[in-house]
Design a protein around this motif. Structure first.
Motif, PDB file in Angstrom:
ATOM      1  N   LEU A  83      58.381 126.797  -0.093  1.00 27.23           N
ATOM      2  CA  LEU A  83      58.732 125.902  -1.255  1.00 27.23           C
ATOM      3  C   LEU A  83      60.144 126.181  -2.189  1.00 27.23           C
ATOM      4  O   LEU A  83      60.425 125.701  -3.128  1.00 27.23           O
ATOM      5  N   SER A  84      60.910 127.331  -1.306  1.00 28.77           N
ATOM      6  CA  SER A  84      62.138 127.726  -1.768  1.00 28.77           C
ATOM      7  C   SER A  84      63.263 127.716  -0.965  1.00 28.77           C
ATOM      8  O   SER A  84      62.913 127.670  -0.010  1.00 28.77           O
ATOM      9  N   ILE A  85      64.380 127.611  -1.592  1.00 20.63           N
ATOM     10  CA  ILE A  85      65.662 127.734  -0.822  1.00 20.63           C
ATOM     11  C   ILE A  85      66.093 129.508  -0.925  1.00 20.63           C
ATOM     12  O   ILE A  85      66.259 129.714  -1.895  1.00 20.63           O
ATOM     13  N   PRO A  86      65.950 130.098   0.143  1.00 22.10           N
ATOM     14  CA  PRO A  86      66.033 131.585  -0.054  1.00 22.10           C
ATOM     15  C   PRO A  86      67.296 132.093  -0.496  1.00 22.10           C
ATOM     16  O   PRO A  86      68.509 131.418  -0.231  1.00 22.10           O
ATOM     17  N   ALA A 141      69.973 111.523  -7.576  1.00 16.10           N
ATOM     18  CA  ALA A 141      69.462 112.899  -6.839  1.00 16.10           C
ATOM     19  C   ALA A 141      68.270 112.710  -6.059  1.00 16.10           C
ATOM     20  O   ALA A 141      68.248 113.257  -4.980  1.00 16.10           O
ATOM     21  N   VAL A 142      67.607 111.627  -6.210  1.00 18.74           N
ATOM     22  CA  VAL A 142      66.250 111.169  -5.687  1.00 18.74           C
ATOM     23  C   VAL A 142      66.304 110.166  -4.914  1.00 18.74           C
ATOM     24  O   VAL A 142      65.346 109.819  -4.075  1.00 18.74           O
ATOM     25  N   ALA A 143      67.678 109.461  -4.985  1.00 21.75           N
ATOM     26  CA  ALA A 143      67.671 108.158  -4.185  1.00 21.75           C
ATOM     27  C   ALA A 143      67.733 108.348  -2.659  1.00 21.75           C
ATOM     28  O   ALA A 143      66.959 107.770  -2.012  1.00 21.75           O
ATOM     29  N   ALA A 144      68.387 109.440  -2.120  1.00 23.39           N
ATOM     30  CA  ALA A 144      68.441 109.530  -0.508  1.00 23.39           C
ATOM     31  C   ALA A 144      67.047 110.014   0.076  1.00 23.39           C
ATOM     32  O   ALA A 144      66.608 109.464   0.798  1.00 23.39           O
ATOM     33  N   GLY A 145      66.648 110.706  -0.671  1.00 22.36           N
ATOM     34  CA  GLY A 145      65.163 111.562  -0.335  1.00 22.36           C
ATOM     35  C   GLY A 145      65.022 111.990   1.111  1.00 22.36           C
ATOM     36  O   GLY A 145      66.148 112.177   1.668  1.00 22.36           O
ATOM     37  N   PRO A 146      63.980 112.412   1.415  1.00 23.48           N
ATOM     38  CA  PRO A 146      62.774 112.216   0.650  1.00 23.48           C
ATOM     39  C   PRO A 146      62.684 113.018  -0.646  1.00 23.48           C
ATOM     40  O   PRO A 146      61.837 112.317  -1.474  1.00 23.48           O
ATOM     41  N   TYR A 147      63.341 114.052  -0.692  1.00 21.66           N
ATOM     42  CA  TYR A 147      62.963 115.279  -1.904  1.00 21.66           C
ATOM     43  C   TYR A 147      64.318 115.400  -2.291  1.00 21.66           C
ATOM     44  O   TYR A 147      65.446 115.243  -1.795  1.00 21.66           O
ATOM     45  N   LEU A 148      64.471 115.985  -3.447  1.00 19.56           N
ATOM     46  CA  LEU A 148      65.918 116.612  -4.263  1.00 19.56           C
ATOM     47  C   LEU A 148      66.653 117.252  -2.953  1.00 19.56           C
ATOM     48  O   LEU A 148      67.784 117.277  -3.069  1.00 19.56           O
ATOM     49  N   GLU A 151      65.004 116.899   3.528  1.00 17.32           N
ATOM     50  CA  GLU A 151      63.872 116.646   3.868  1.00 17.32           C
ATOM     51  C   GLU A 151      62.743 117.726   3.375  1.00 17.32           C
ATOM     52  O   GLU A 151      61.578 117.672   3.694  1.00 17.32           O
ATOM     53  N   GLN A 152      63.123 118.939   3.075  1.00 22.73           N
ATOM     54  CA  GLN A 152      62.353 120.000   2.354  1.00 22.73           C
ATOM     55  C   GLN A 152      61.973 119.672   1.000  1.00 22.73           C
ATOM     56  O   GLN A 152      62.684 119.607  -0.021  1.00 22.73           O
ATOM     57  N   PHE A 153      60.454 119.737   0.967  1.00 22.12           N
ATOM     58  CA  PHE A 153      60.057 119.939  -0.361  1.00 22.12           C
ATOM     59  C   PHE A 153      59.986 121.209  -0.812  1.00 22.12           C
ATOM     60  O   PHE A 153      59.794 122.222  -0.269  1.00 22.12           O
ATOM     61  N   THR A 154      60.577 121.306  -2.314  1.00 27.66           N
ATOM     62  CA  THR A 154      60.457 122.524  -2.858  1.00 27.66           C
ATOM     63  C   THR A 154      59.826 122.657  -4.194  1.00 27.66           C
ATOM     64  O   THR A 154      59.460 121.563  -4.680  1.00 27.66           O
ATOM     65  N   PHE A 179      63.277 106.007  -8.910  1.00 27.92           N
ATOM     66  CA  PHE A 179      62.352 106.977  -9.742  1.00 27.92           C
ATOM     67  C   PHE A 179      61.027 106.577  -9.081  1.00 27.92           C
ATOM     68  O   PHE A 179      59.977 107.339  -8.816  1.00 27.92           O
ATOM     69  N   VAL A 180      60.762 105.269  -9.140  1.00 24.03           N
ATOM     70  CA  VAL A 180      59.468 104.621  -8.342  1.00 24.03           C
ATOM     71  C   VAL A 180      59.194 105.102  -7.024  1.00 24.03           C
ATOM     72  O   VAL A 180      58.121 105.674  -6.774  1.00 24.03           O
ATOM     73  N   ALA A 181      60.223 105.217  -6.017  1.00 22.91           N
ATOM     74  CA  ALA A 181      60.139 105.502  -4.901  1.00 22.91           C
ATOM     75  C   ALA A 181      59.809 107.029  -4.576  1.00 22.91           C
ATOM     76  O   ALA A 181      58.914 107.243  -3.992  1.00 22.91           O
ATOM     77  N   TYR A 182      60.658 107.640  -5.437  1.00 27.74           N
ATOM     78  CA  TYR A 182      60.332 109.260  -5.435  1.00 27.74           C
ATOM     79  C   TYR A 182      59.017 109.466  -5.728  1.00 27.74           C
ATOM     80  O   TYR A 182      58.259 110.409  -4.908  1.00 27.74           O
ATOM     81  N   THR A 183      58.541 109.099  -6.751  1.00 28.73           N
ATOM     82  CA  THR A 183      57.278 109.828  -7.464  1.00 28.73           C
ATOM     83  C   THR A 183      56.149 109.215  -6.555  1.00 28.73           C
ATOM     84  O   THR A 183      55.122 109.643  -6.275  1.00 28.73           O
ATOM     85  N   GLY A 184      56.353 107.841  -5.864  1.00 29.73           N
ATOM     86  CA  GLY A 184      55.302 107.320  -4.734  1.00 29.73           C
ATOM     87  C   GLY A 184      55.382 108.423  -3.792  1.00 29.73           C
ATOM     88  O   GLY A 184      54.080 108.699  -3.335  1.00 29.73           O
ATOM     89  N   ARG A 185      56.369 108.940  -3.216  1.00 26.76           N
ATOM     90  CA  ARG A 185      56.253 109.981  -2.061  1.00 26.76           C
ATOM     91  C   ARG A 185      55.646 111.254  -2.666  1.00 26.76           C
ATOM     92  O   ARG A 185      54.609 111.638  -1.850  1.00 26.76           O
ATOM     93  N   LEU A 186      55.723 111.465  -3.961  1.00 26.43           N
ATOM     94  CA  LEU A 186      55.008 112.679  -4.492  1.00 26.43           C
ATOM     95  C   LEU A 186      53.767 112.337  -4.201  1.00 26.43           C
ATOM     96  O   LEU A 186      52.760 113.243  -4.076  1.00 26.43           O
ATOM     97  N   ALA A 187      53.338 111.322  -4.881  1.00 30.55           N
ATOM     98  CA  ALA A 187      51.815 110.880  -5.044  1.00 30.55           C
ATOM     99  C   ALA A 187      51.125 111.141  -3.750  1.00 30.55           C
ATOM    100  O   ALA A 187      49.930 111.193  -3.698  1.00 30.55           O
ATOM    101  N   GLU A 188      51.846 110.820  -2.506  1.00 31.82           N
ATOM    102  CA  GLU A 188      51.162 110.840  -1.412  1.00 31.82           C
ATOM    103  C   GLU A 188      50.824 112.413  -0.975  1.00 31.82           C
ATOM    104  O   GLU A 188      50.117 112.736   0.081  1.00 31.82           O
ATOM    105  N   ARG A 189      51.500 113.417  -1.431  1.00 28.45           N
ATOM    106  CA  ARG A 189      51.094 114.830  -1.029  1.00 28.45           C
ATOM    107  C   ARG A 189      49.832 115.132  -1.510  1.00 28.45           C
ATOM    108  O   ARG A 189      49.160 115.061  -2.538  1.00 28.45           O
ATOM    109  N   PRO A 190      49.063 115.762  -0.160  1.00 27.93           N
ATOM    110  CA  PRO A 190      47.681 115.880  -0.481  1.00 27.93           C
ATOM    111  C   PRO A 190      47.624 117.175  -1.616  1.00 27.93           C
ATOM    112  O   PRO A 190      46.685 117.110  -2.354  1.00 27.93           O
TER     113      PRO A 190
END
Ligand SMILES: N[C@@H](CCC(=O)N[C@@H](CS)C(=O)NCC(=O)O)C(=O)O
Length: 205
Positions: A83-86, A141-148, A151-154, A179-190
């Motif tokens: 969840l980090s960039i080292p 920042a969130v347009a390209a996605g899927p995350y900031l 590909e890596q969620f952090t 924003f809607v698309a990005y928060t929609g992707r986040l909402a899918e995270r278990p």
């Protein structure tokens, strides 16, 4: 292994770290506080966080406060969760930028929208500049996605994503398609779904 304890009230900003803990996947305990009963301002909790605010995280002998700091700490303390960039990876600079952008730009911009000032503050004096610029920068920042970070969620997605989710829920942020698309992707995270379900249960109790 030292135990993780989140001082938490649901619903509140401590849901940010609740979500983060679910992403980390290590065992943790919740120490619940009632904000209504003022438990956050009573001496036992002020000894944990003298700001009298949730959240706080205890990890063994250490207590960390401030949502973004806790998320950064957890991401570094449990690298297995990725969840980090080292340190050493040049992209860490961008990752840290977004972690700090949450509390220093996004949150103040939302708060000023919620509680407008009597007089417009000069842009140069405001750390976040102005609301519309914050929205444009985040939209890009969130347009390209899927995350900031691509590909890596952090942890930065937990911080910025929580701010966007909260601001949109309270109609303090525009429903921009990015924003809607990005928060929609986040909402899918278990992990987010688990934390939310638990928070709903706690709030109803
Ligand atoms: N900067 C803090 C903000 C925490 C915060 O404002 N928490 C609110 C709940 S949303 C709180 O504890 N309010 C109760 C109070 O101030 O009495 C963080 O990131 O943890």
């Amino acid at each position: 292994m030292a135990r993780l304890v989140l001082y938490h009230a649901a619903p509140s900003r401590s849901s940010i770290v609740h979500w983060m803990l679910e992403e980390v996947g290590e065992p943790y305990d919740l120490h619940l506080l009632s904000l209504q009963a003022g438990e956050n301002r009573a001496p036992p909790y002020l000894a944990v966080n003298p700001m009298g605010k949730v959240q706080a995280l205890r990890h063994g002998d250490v207590v960390i406060t401030e949502a973004a700091a806790i998320c950064a700490y957890l991401a570094d303390a449990f690298p297995r969760a990725k969840l980090s960039i080292p340190i050493g990876d040049p992209r860490r600079g961008i990752y840290l930028k977004w972690l700090f952008f949450g509390p220093s730009c996004l949150e103040p911009a939302i708060q000023d929208r919620a509680f407008p000032r009597r007089e417009q503050a000069p842009r140069a004096a405001m750390g976040y500049g102005e609301y519309d610029t914050v929205m444009d920068v985040l939209g890009q920042a969130v347009a390209a996605g899927p995350y900031l970070m691509g590909e890596q969620f952090t942890a930065a997605d937990v911080v910025i994503g929580s701010g966007l989710r909260w601001g949109m829920a309270f109609k303090l942020l525009p429903q921009r398609p990015e924003f809607v698309a990005y928060t929609g992707r986040l909402a899918e995270r278990p992990a987010l779904q688990r934390a939310q379900a638990k928070d709903q249960e706690l709030a109803a109790a």
